[in-house]
Motif scaffolding. Structure first.
Motif, PDB file in Angstrom:
ATOM      1  N   LEU A  47     -13.653   6.191 -20.808  1.00  0.00           N
ATOM      2  CA  LEU A  47     -13.324   7.173 -22.178  1.00  0.00           C
ATOM      3  C   LEU A  47     -14.072   7.176 -23.431  1.00  0.00           C
ATOM      4  N   PRO A  48     -14.369   5.776 -24.069  1.00  0.00           N
ATOM      5  CA  PRO A  48     -15.066   5.807 -25.195  1.00  0.00           C
ATOM      6  C   PRO A  48     -16.554   6.429 -25.338  1.00  0.00           C
ATOM      7  N   VAL A  49     -17.078   6.963 -24.060  1.00  0.00           N
ATOM      8  CA  VAL A  49     -17.993   7.574 -23.733  1.00  0.00           C
ATOM      9  C   VAL A  49     -17.770   9.136 -23.612  1.00  0.00           C
ATOM     10  N   LEU A  50     -16.746   9.166 -22.786  1.00  0.00           N
ATOM     11  CA  LEU A  50     -16.406  10.826 -22.327  1.00  0.00           C
ATOM     12  C   LEU A  50     -15.740  11.508 -23.484  1.00  0.00           C
ATOM     13  N   VAL A  51     -14.970  10.949 -24.597  1.00  0.00           N
ATOM     14  CA  VAL A  51     -14.197  11.597 -25.410  1.00  0.00           C
ATOM     15  C   VAL A  51     -15.120  12.214 -26.205  1.00  0.00           C
ATOM     16  N   ILE A 175     -19.173  -3.527 -16.404  1.00  0.00           N
ATOM     17  CA  ILE A 175     -20.100  -2.352 -16.455  1.00  0.00           C
ATOM     18  C   ILE A 175     -20.361  -1.410 -17.837  1.00  0.00           C
ATOM     19  N   ALA A 176     -18.906  -1.273 -18.219  1.00  0.00           N
ATOM     20  CA  ALA A 176     -19.025  -0.384 -19.650  1.00  0.00           C
ATOM     21  C   ALA A 176     -19.691  -1.185 -20.770  1.00  0.00           C
ATOM     22  N   MET A 177     -19.588  -2.528 -20.433  1.00  0.00           N
ATOM     23  CA  MET A 177     -20.073  -3.237 -21.675  1.00  0.00           C
ATOM     24  C   MET A 177     -21.734  -3.319 -21.558  1.00  0.00           C
ATOM     25  N   ALA A 178     -22.090  -3.398 -20.395  1.00  0.00           N
ATOM     26  CA  ALA A 178     -23.539  -3.381 -20.274  1.00  0.00           C
ATOM     27  C   ALA A 178     -23.998  -1.899 -20.579  1.00  0.00           C
ATOM     28  N   GLN A 179     -23.158  -0.762 -20.379  1.00  0.00           N
ATOM     29  CA  GLN A 179     -23.607   0.376 -20.762  1.00  0.00           C
ATOM     30  C   GLN A 179     -23.558   0.564 -22.207  1.00  0.00           C
ATOM     31  N   GLY A 180     -22.624   0.070 -23.060  1.00  0.00           N
ATOM     32  CA  GLY A 180     -22.405   0.277 -24.513  1.00  0.00           C
ATOM     33  C   GLY A 180     -22.067   1.530 -24.725  1.00  0.00           C
ATOM     34  N   PRO A 213     -25.383   5.951 -25.040  1.00  0.00           N
ATOM     35  CA  PRO A 213     -25.193   4.584 -24.260  1.00  0.00           C
ATOM     36  C   PRO A 213     -26.592   4.296 -23.695  1.00  0.00           C
ATOM     37  N   ARG A 214     -26.738   3.108 -22.967  1.00  0.00           N
ATOM     38  CA  ARG A 214     -27.882   2.550 -22.612  1.00  0.00           C
ATOM     39  C   ARG A 214     -28.114   3.180 -21.237  1.00  0.00           C
ATOM     40  N   ASN A 218     -23.188   9.203 -15.225  1.00  0.00           N
ATOM     41  CA  ASN A 218     -23.799   9.396 -13.865  1.00  0.00           C
ATOM     42  C   ASN A 218     -23.931   8.065 -13.200  1.00  0.00           C
ATOM     43  N   ILE A 219     -24.749   7.203 -13.779  1.00  0.00           N
ATOM     44  CA  ILE A 219     -24.882   5.830 -13.186  1.00  0.00           C
ATOM     45  C   ILE A 219     -23.774   4.941 -13.045  1.00  0.00           C
ATOM     46  N   PHE A 220     -22.833   4.954 -14.204  1.00  0.00           N
ATOM     47  CA  PHE A 220     -21.693   4.309 -14.012  1.00  0.00           C
ATOM     48  C   PHE A 220     -20.729   4.492 -12.835  1.00  0.00           C
TER      49      PHE A 220
END
Length: 465
Positions: A47-51, A175-180, A213-214, A218-220
């Motif tokens: 959600l922090p990325v999607l919002v 996974i989210a922490m790796a994504q940032g 993000p990193r 899609n990859i997530f």
């Protein structure tokens, strides 16, 4: 494969003797348990990325929560089917079907998560919400389907499942922490050309720019699909491996017991054709499956009430307003909240193995502790977008700590309740536990969604305005 070994563990409700555990079965149950909520948890940690990318913005959390609660149609349909066909007949094929649906939905999300359409003159993330419904339809049903399946195994494996279910958060959290999350918004001048009948005008406006993000969502979601496939393989092995079959509890006919939870369990089993005769005393293995009377009726329903209350507060109310409680302190605080609080869940379930709480009043005290932190989170959300310490690091630290406390205490208390009910009431008690979990979550989500959409109690903040 690993042979049966002795492990010195005292799960809640364990008897005085040391339970024999098969580590292969433990591992498979944990991996299978991850599938119970990993897909929906994946949506939350993303959600922090999607919002910042979807039109619902801060309201996206409430949309996902209400969509998830509409998906309670799944448990309703399963409950109806359970009255027609026996639990034993439904378990394996429905679990296979549900895992297949979740994997398909995750694959589709990896391609269409940002697809939008106009509904009632407003732009909405239709693909994301429809697929979120599919994920929630399965995951909500897992509360009523997976726990009774695990109840076919010896009592000590219930905690293994709870740990696996709790790990569904950290798996997606890692996974989210790796994504940032990309960092704080940066205000940039954007040129806007407007064409009218009088000609073309050029305006310069400030718009927020969020660093990417990193790797993309899609990859997530593709990684989540792979994780669900691994859980499906674990379930297949649990259903077929000889080691797993030896850890199941054989059914033995028993006479009607006096405990209310156990009595209903007996009635449910007998009407489905699992029992044909009666004996005076249940065997040890049958007690393990159906439960061993010990709880009074008052305490039995009190535990169910606490379970429903915690589900209402956490799953229904707080998750719907998570953006309002965290985003005033920045995207990084929000990102840390959803990832670190997800780690608190399995950690507290693991602690429950070594420090079991079986006293009813102690369980009530834990729920009171959770309520205090929940009130803090709710007050912060109501004061959005300018809560206390909004520009200070201490404000961000407090909200992250509050969410960790809430998530951890809810997970620990629910693990205690599930273990007590498993011991005292068997499959039917766990089924009821799943029912009140979903009912409480639905009520909290509906009320909070209406408050967000039709009142001004919760206010969002738009950078660069």
């Amino acid at each position: 494969m690993i042979d049966d070994i002795e492990v010195i563990v005292t799960p809640m409700g364990a008897e005085k003797h040391k339970p024999r555990r098969n580590l292969t079965v433990d591992f498979l149950i944990v991996v299978f348990g991850v599938s119970s909520w990993v897909a929906v948890n994946g949506l939350w940690v993303e959600l922090p990325v999607l919002v910042n990318k979807l039109p619902e913005s801060w309201e996206l959390a409430s949309y996902i929560v209400i969509t998830s609660q509409i998906a309670n149609l799944g448990p309703i349909l399963f409950g109806a089917a359970r009255r027609i066909w026996s639990q034993k007949l439904l378990e394996v094929p429905i679990i296979h079907t549900s895992l297949g649906i979740v994997i398909t939905a995750c694959v589709l999300l990896s391609f269409f998560w940002d697809t939008t359409t106009v509904i009632f003159d407003e732009l909405h993330s239709t693909a994301l919400l429809v697929l979120a419904f599919c994920l929630s339809f399965v995951d909500c049903t897992s509360s009523l389907l997976y726990l009774p399946f695990i109840a076919n195994f010896k009592e000590q494996y219930v905690i293994s499942y709870m740990i696996g279910s709790g790990l569904s958060g950290p798996v997606s959290g890692v996974i989210a922490m790796a994504q940032g999350v990309g960092g704080y918004a940066d205000c940039r001048n954007v040129t806007v050309n407007t064409t009218t009948e009088n000609g073309t005008s050029t305006d310069y406006v400030l718009q927020p720019y969020y660093p990417p993000p990193r790797f993309s969502p899609n990859i997530f979601f593709g990684i989540l699909s792979a994780q669900m496939l691994i859980s499906w393989i674990a379930f297949i092995l649990l259903s077929s491996l000889p080691q797993a079959k030896r850890e199941r509890v054989p059914l033995t006919p028993v006479s009607r017991p006096s405990n209310p939870a156990l009595a209903e369990n007996f009635q449910s089993s007998s009407t489905s054709g699992d029992f044909s005769t009666s004996i005076e005393k249940p065997s040890l293995s049958q007690q393990c499956l159906l439960g061993k009377p010990g709880l009074s009726k008052t305490h039995y329903y009190l535990l169910l009430a606490i379970q429903g209350f915690l589900s209402t507060i956490h799953n229904g109310v707080l998750l719907s307003i998570q953006t309002y409680s965290c985003l005033p302190y920045g995207s990084i605080a929000y990102h840390l909240t959803v990832t670190l609080s997800s780690f608190a869940n399995p950690l507290c379930c693991f602690v429950a193995i070594f420090f079991p709480v079986t006293n009813i009043y102690a369980v009530g005290g834990l729920s009171a502790f959770t309520t205090v932190w929940s009130i803090y989170v709710l007050v912060i959300a109501l004061l959005s977008p300018a809560p206390p310490f909004v520009d200070l690091a201490i404000g961000a630290a407090l909200i992250v700590i509050a969410w960790i406390m809430v998530s951890g205490s809810v997970a620990f208390t629910k693990a205690c309740i599930a273990s007590i009910l498993r011991r005292e009431g068997g499959q039917v008690a766990l089924f009821r536990c799943g029912v009140v979990t979903q009912l409480g979550s639905a009520i909290g989500a509906l009320v909070t969604f209406l408050l967000i959409q039709y009142t001004t109690l919760f206010k969002s903040y738009t950078p660069c305005t």
